[in-house]
Design an enzyme around this catalytic site. Structure first.
Site, PDB file in Angstrom:
ATOM      1  N   TYR A   1      68.736 -31.654  22.794  1.00  0.00           N
ATOM      2  CA  TYR A   1      67.823 -32.096  21.755  1.00  0.00           C
ATOM      3  C   TYR A   1      68.532 -33.012  20.777  1.00  0.00           C
ATOM      4  O   TYR A   1      69.335 -32.570  19.974  1.00  0.00           O
ATOM      5  CB  TYR A   1      67.265 -30.881  21.026  1.00  0.00           C
ATOM      6  CG  TYR A   1      66.183 -31.235  20.061  1.00  0.00           C
ATOM      7  CD1 TYR A   1      64.859 -31.229  20.454  1.00  0.00           C
ATOM      8  CD2 TYR A   1      66.492 -31.595  18.758  1.00  0.00           C
ATOM      9  CE1 TYR A   1      63.866 -31.585  19.587  1.00  0.00           C
ATOM     10  CE2 TYR A   1      65.506 -31.948  17.880  1.00  0.00           C
ATOM     11  CZ  TYR A   1      64.200 -31.940  18.297  1.00  0.00           C
ATOM     12  OH  TYR A   1      63.228 -32.294  17.421  1.00  0.00           O
TER      13      TYR A   1
ATOM     14  N   LYS B   1      65.478 -37.965  17.080  1.00  0.00           N
ATOM     15  CA  LYS B   1      64.749 -38.107  15.823  1.00  0.00           C
ATOM     16  C   LYS B   1      64.007 -39.421  15.984  1.00  0.00           C
ATOM     17  O   LYS B   1      64.533 -40.491  15.740  1.00  0.00           O
ATOM     18  CB  LYS B   1      65.697 -38.159  14.622  1.00  0.00           C
ATOM     19  CG  LYS B   1      66.544 -36.916  14.481  1.00  0.00           C
ATOM     20  CD  LYS B   1      65.700 -35.690  14.159  1.00  0.00           C
ATOM     21  CE  LYS B   1      66.544 -34.444  14.125  1.00  0.00           C
ATOM     22  NZ  LYS B   1      67.008 -34.026  15.474  1.00  0.00           N
TER      23      LYS B   1
ATOM     24  N   ASP C   1      62.910 -49.141  16.210  1.00  0.00           N
ATOM     25  CA  ASP C   1      63.789 -49.517  15.096  1.00  0.00           C
ATOM     26  C   ASP C   1      64.800 -50.479  15.697  1.00  0.00           C
ATOM     27  O   ASP C   1      65.641 -50.086  16.509  1.00  0.00           O
ATOM     28  CB  ASP C   1      64.466 -48.254  14.549  1.00  0.00           C
ATOM     29  CG  ASP C   1      65.504 -48.563  13.477  1.00  0.00           C
ATOM     30  OD1 ASP C   1      65.808 -49.751  13.244  1.00  0.00           O
ATOM     31  OD2 ASP C   1      66.022 -47.599  12.885  1.00  0.00           O
TER      32      ASP C   1
END
Ligand code: 13P
Ligand code: 13P
Ligand code: MG
Ligand code: MG
Length: 378
Positions: A230, A233, A13
């Site tokens: 964590y 995404k 992205d």
């Protein structure tokens, strides 16, 4: 050809038009130009540039093996050049996934996601490319479990003598940065015992147990570089080889008839239902979603992608089958929107938002710090 072929998908992205919606067409064109140069100099056999939502996906075939520095650099150059355009146009989050100033030999850890699969090309080689936006790599764990572990999804596990021998599943523990290979069907319940925790475990790779090689591979890069914490995404891709001892094309697609909740919607901090759709329909439209899942397919022919285009068309110039385009998926799309509306009714309350340590955005530590003097023992 006995030489092993490699199919690499490298994705990033690097900015989009209007928030996190869609890369500008000129960025896609720039990527095509750079990959065409890679093909002209003999590095690539073939390529195809596509996208899901705001993520550009570079599909590349070559004979250089997995983790080839030259291939990774080519993708890096494509993204870097396209980033320049995104910055010029002041697109949103321009250059977001370009985390380093310079390429240093391998694109892993530098921001973009990678999935690569090296194998001996069979007499006929059907391939599927799943691409997701607004979610994380473990989003594939449920559908892939259905495909490879569930005979009520994949009848081939019952009636194909080679598929029946089962599969080896490589699972990554993204918290402790470890991996384990487990075998189905013998260890099916134990595999599911791990994978059910989508915050910690994700399928990386699945191998045939009868020598057909890798069946599928998922991009899990961000999870790896952030091991111990964590936050990834990743808007992951999954490359699959199909048929003849591996799951059939339709068996890979079957799980997406179920409405599945996945993590990573809106600000990477919400659950939403997967919305299977055509690539052209993958712009996020509702609360930056719903999390899109697309699937395109090619046959591989001597290391080249073959879709619906004429056989002698130029490298890169392809028309894949777009599997989630048709009306048959309307029902699950309607169900997805219904599920999303339901969960959105919870606003900033769990389970609409992720668990506290998974939130990509949070103000809680600051709020708690401010409140420390006001907290009293019960
Ligand atoms: P901003 O914090 O830039 O508004 O971004 C929110 C968002 O869209 C998450 O990626
Ligand atoms: P992307 O990960 O697709 O950039 O989306 C960011 C986001 O959080 C949008 O709400
Ligand atoms: Mg984005
Ligand atoms: Mg995205």
């Amino acid at each position: 050809m006995s030489q092993k072929v490699t199919v690499s998908v490298i994705k990033a992205d690097i900015g989009s038009v209007v928030g996190h919606s869609r890369p500008h067409p000129s960025m896609m064109e720039k990527c095509r130009e750079v990959l065409a140069e890679g093909r002209a100099c003999g590095l690539l056999q073939d390529f195809y540039v596509t996208r899901v939502g705001d993520d550009i996906n570079l599909l590349m075939s070559h004979y250089k093996g997995e983790n080839c520095s030259d291939i990774h650099k080519l993708a890096w150059d494509a993204f870097s050049e396209a980033t320049k355009l995104a910055k010029k146009m002041k697109l949103y989050a321009a250059g977001q996934d370009i985390l380093c100033d310079a390429f240093s030999g391998n694109i892993k850890g530098a921001g973009p996601g990678t999935a690569e699969i090296e194998f001996e090309e069979r007499g006929s080689e059907p391939m599927l490319f799943f691409m997701a936006d607004k979610t994380e790599p473990s989003a594939y764990s449920l559908p892939l479990s259905r495909v490879f572990l569930d005979p009520f999804t994949t009848t081939g596990l019952v009636i194909d003598p080679r598929a029946k021998k089962g599969f080896d599943v490589e699972i990554h523990d993204v918290v402790d940065s470890k991996k384990v290979v487990m075998s189905s069907p013998d260890e099916t319940y134990d595999i599911l015992s791990l994978l059910g925790d989508t915050t910690r475990y994700a399928i990386k790779r699945i191998e045939s147990r009868v020598g057909l090689g890798t069946a599928c591979v998922v991009s899990t890069d961000k999870l790896n570089i952030t091991a111990g914490k964590y936050v990834g995404k990743d808007d992951p891709v999954c490359i699959c080889r199909a048929q003849s001892g591996l799951p059939a094309v339709g068996e890979y697609l079957q799980p997406y008839m179920n409405t599945m909740l996945v993590a990573g919607w809106m600000r990477g901090s919400h659950y939403g239902a997967f919305y299977p759709c055509a690539v052209e329909d993958s712009d996020p439209t509702y609360f930056d979603g719903p999390p899109r899942i697309c699937c395109i397919g090619f046959q591989l022919n001597e290391g080249r992608f073959q879709g619906l285009e004429p056989m002698d068309s130029a490298p890169g110039d392809h028309t894949p089958i777009d599997f989630f385009a048709g009306q048959v998926w309307d029902e699950v799309r309607t169900e997805s929107v219904k599920a999303c509306k339901m969960i959105r009714g919870h606003g900033p309350f769990m389970p609409a938002i992720l668990s506290p340590d998974e939130m990509e955005y949070t103000t809680r530590p600051a709020v708690l710090q401010q409140l420390t003097p006001r907290f009293q023992d019960l």
